[in-house]
Design a protein around this motif. Structure first.
Motif, short mmCIF file in Angstrom:
data_model
loop_
_atom_site.label_atom_id
_atom_site.label_comp_id
_atom_site.label_asym_id
_atom_site.label_seq_id
_atom_site.Cartn_x
_atom_site.Cartn_y
_atom_site.Cartn_z
N PHE A 246 0.84 -1.20 0.00
CA PHE A 246 0.00 0.00 0.00
C PHE A 246 0.87 1.25 0.00
O PHE A 246 1.60 1.51 0.96
CB PHE A 246 -0.92 0.00 1.22
N THR A 247 0.84 2.01 -1.08
CA THR A 247 1.66 3.21 -1.22
C THR A 247 0.81 4.35 -1.76
O THR A 247 -0.38 4.19 -2.05
CB THR A 247 2.82 2.97 -2.20
N GLY A 248 1.45 5.50 -1.94
CA GLY A 248 0.76 6.63 -2.52
C GLY A 248 0.41 6.42 -3.98
O GLY A 248 -0.32 7.24 -4.56
N SER A 249 0.90 5.33 -4.57
CA SER A 249 0.57 5.03 -5.96
C SER A 249 -0.69 4.19 -6.09
O SER A 249 -1.13 3.94 -7.21
CB SER A 249 1.75 4.28 -6.62
N HIS A 250 -1.24 3.73 -4.96
CA HIS A 250 -2.51 3.01 -5.03
C HIS A 250 -3.56 3.94 -5.62
O HIS A 250 -3.62 5.12 -5.27
CB HIS A 250 -2.92 2.54 -3.64
N HIS A 251 -4.40 3.42 -6.51
CA HIS A 251 -5.26 4.31 -7.29
C HIS A 251 -6.22 5.12 -6.43
O HIS A 251 -6.51 6.27 -6.73
CB HIS A 251 -6.02 3.54 -8.38
N PHE A 252 -6.71 4.56 -5.30
CA PHE A 252 -7.60 5.34 -4.42
C PHE A 252 -6.85 6.51 -3.79
O PHE A 252 -7.34 7.63 -3.74
CB PHE A 252 -8.18 4.45 -3.32
N VAL A 253 -5.64 6.21 -3.27
CA VAL A 253 -4.84 7.25 -2.63
C VAL A 253 -4.40 8.28 -3.66
O VAL A 253 -4.48 9.50 -3.42
CB VAL A 253 -3.60 6.64 -1.93
N LEU A 254 -3.95 7.80 -4.81
CA LEU A 254 -3.50 8.70 -5.86
C LEU A 254 -4.62 9.66 -6.28
O LEU A 254 -4.40 10.87 -6.37
CB LEU A 254 -3.01 7.88 -7.05
N ASP A 255 -5.80 9.11 -6.53
CA ASP A 255 -6.92 9.96 -6.95
C ASP A 255 -7.24 11.01 -5.90
O ASP A 255 -7.49 12.18 -6.22
CB ASP A 255 -8.16 9.11 -7.22
N TYR A 256 -7.24 10.60 -4.62
CA TYR A 256 -7.57 11.54 -3.55
C TYR A 256 -6.53 12.65 -3.45
O TYR A 256 -6.87 13.84 -3.40
CB TYR A 256 -7.68 10.80 -2.22
N LEU A 257 -5.26 12.27 -3.42
CA LEU A 257 -4.21 13.27 -3.24
C LEU A 257 -4.08 14.19 -4.44
O LEU A 257 -3.82 15.39 -4.29
CB LEU A 257 -2.88 12.57 -2.96
N VAL A 258 -4.29 13.64 -5.64
CA VAL A 258 -4.21 14.49 -6.83
C VAL A 258 -5.36 15.49 -6.83
O VAL A 258 -5.18 16.68 -7.09
CB VAL A 258 -4.23 13.63 -8.12
N GLU A 259 -6.57 15.01 -6.52
CA GLU A 259 -7.74 15.89 -6.58
C GLU A 259 -7.78 16.88 -5.44
O GLU A 259 -8.07 18.07 -5.64
CB GLU A 259 -9.01 15.03 -6.56
N GLU A 260 -7.50 16.43 -4.22
CA GLU A 260 -7.68 17.27 -3.04
C GLU A 260 -6.44 18.08 -2.67
O GLU A 260 -6.56 19.09 -1.97
CB GLU A 260 -8.09 16.41 -1.84
N VAL A 261 -5.27 17.65 -3.11
CA VAL A 261 -4.04 18.30 -2.63
C VAL A 261 -3.21 18.84 -3.81
O VAL A 261 -3.13 20.04 -4.03
CB VAL A 261 -3.20 17.33 -1.77
N LEU A 262 -2.62 17.93 -4.57
CA LEU A 262 -1.67 18.37 -5.60
C LEU A 262 -2.35 19.24 -6.65
O LEU A 262 -1.82 20.28 -7.06
CB LEU A 262 -1.02 17.15 -6.25
N GLY A 263 -3.52 18.82 -7.11
CA GLY A 263 -4.21 19.57 -8.15
C GLY A 263 -4.68 20.94 -7.74
O GLY A 263 -5.02 21.77 -8.59
#
Length: 386
Positions: A246-263
């Motif tokens: 389980f890492t930040g590359s998991h698609h659920f985590v990735l989608d959340y962090l991209v949408e809510e934070v990085l983006g």
């Protein structure tokens, strides 16, 4: 014509079933009631709104709630909604203020606030005013209005601000005067026992103590990360293997962090985050060397990221060295390689150049290079340039 008010912005959010009890934090919030302001500042997904909702559900004071969005960056609209929130506990308050706000030429903001504060002073009971999601406000006049409100705040009013970023308020002065209670990411992260209750009772899993400890360590107590992991584990037969992978590359985590934070970040900050993700520890001069930016730029950016609560943790009391949250760093490294892959011919050389500049800085400062280069497979193939 009166400004229409969206009533749902004034509702206290309902608690989800099986919410994790957090008595240690509830006690901190109760202790803060004798101060002017409680600030709950942490990145996305740390349970800020849920905690406040649980607290006010058992609070013996009346509560006025305002969930903010970007529209309230307009000072007139902000003050209109502020009065609307107060009217949920005192229906007669602010009639004259609303009239002034809706006039073609409203009086100065301080005059409006002075009139409102005089009415609040006459309010007979102690109460709490909650401003949720204050980070969406991007207007200095609103910050100035809130500063005026806090500095002249009547004793029966307690203000709670939930935000992803530190607000532009005189926090240092309030802190020095003992008028500020603060809860940060380090306070909000789930403890192992809270993680166990959330995963096994709240999410219906049946994880061993070892699995819970491993997952709590992997997510660093980040509540959204635990929830995303729990959703992914439902139906999994081998929980231990899943947790290991389980890492930040998991698609659920990735989608959340991209949408809510990085983006949500401007392009310049995204570039800084991606290119410094090669480092397991960051300081201002090292970031300047890696990014080839003027001296002092990296330190200023790191300070801005810390104030923005952007998954950045200080490693010392002097705020010289930092690191990214593990899952956030995983995401950034993946995105870095994706961004350089758009030009396959020199993708590897671009990343290698970042590592070379970092290694040179470490050697020049007599520091160990091995830990820095943990995420650079190409190190064994590269030497410091002459």
């Amino acid at each position: 014509m009166p400004t229409p008010i969206l009533a749902t912005k004034l509702y206290i959010p309902r608690l989800r079933p099986n919410v994790v009890s957090r008595p240690r934090l509830i006690e901190r919030l109760n202790e803060g009631l004798h101060r002017k302001l409680t600030l709950i500042a942490a990145p996305a997904g740390f349970g800020k709104t849920t905690l406040i909702s649980a607290w006010v559900a058992g609070c013996d004071r009346q509560v006025a709630w305002l969930s903010l969005d970007k529209g309230e960056s307009d000072p007139t609209l902000f003050l209109t909604y502020l009065v609307a929130a107060l009217r949920t506990i005192a229906p007669d308050i602010g009639v004259g203020v609303l009239g002034a706000l809706q006039s073609p030429q409203p009086p100065p903001t301080e005059s409006i606030l002075a009139a409102l504060l005089n009415e609040i002073t006459a309010f007979p009971d102690n109460f709490v005013l909650v401003l949720d999601d204050y980070h969406v406000i991007e207007a200095k006049p609103v910050d100035q209005a809130l500063t005026y409100l806090v500095e002249h705040q009547p004793p029966q009013m307690h203000l709670v601000i939930a935000t992803r970023e530190d607000p532009q308020l005189p926090l240092a002065r309030l802190r020095a005067r003992g008028q500020l209670t603060e809860l940060r990411a380090a306070d909000l992260r789930f403890t192992p026992s809270e993680a166990a209750g959330f995963l096994n009772q709240g999410m219906g899993l049946n994880l061993s103590a070892e699995d819970i400890t491993a997952l709590e360590t992997r997510t660093e107590g980040w509540i959204a990360g635990l929830q995303l992991a729990a959703l992914s584990m439902q139906g999994q037969q081998d929980s231990a293997s899943f947790i290991t992978s389980f890492t930040g590359s998991h698609h659920f985590v990735l989608d959340y962090l991209v949408e809510e934070v990085l983006g949500q970040q401007p392009e310049s900050i995204q570039t800084f985050l991606l290119r410094t993700s090669i480092l397991d520890r960051l300081c201002g001069p090292l970031c300047d060397a890696v990014l080839l930016t003027p001296s002092g730029t990296g330190r200023a950016t790191l300070e801005d990221l810390e104030r923005a609560n952007l998954f950045l943790a200080p490693l010392d009391n002097e705020r010289r060295w930092y690191r990214y949250h593990h899952l956030f760093a995983d995401l950034l490294r993946q995105r870095l390689h994706q961004s350089t892959a758009s030009s396959p011919g020199d993708a590897e050389s671009q990343v290698n150049a970042l590592h070379i500049r970092a290694s040179v800085w470490y050697e020049d400062h007599g520091l160990e290079v091995a830990r820095l280069l943990l995420y650079w497979p190409g190190w064994s193939r590269c030497r410091r340039p002459c």
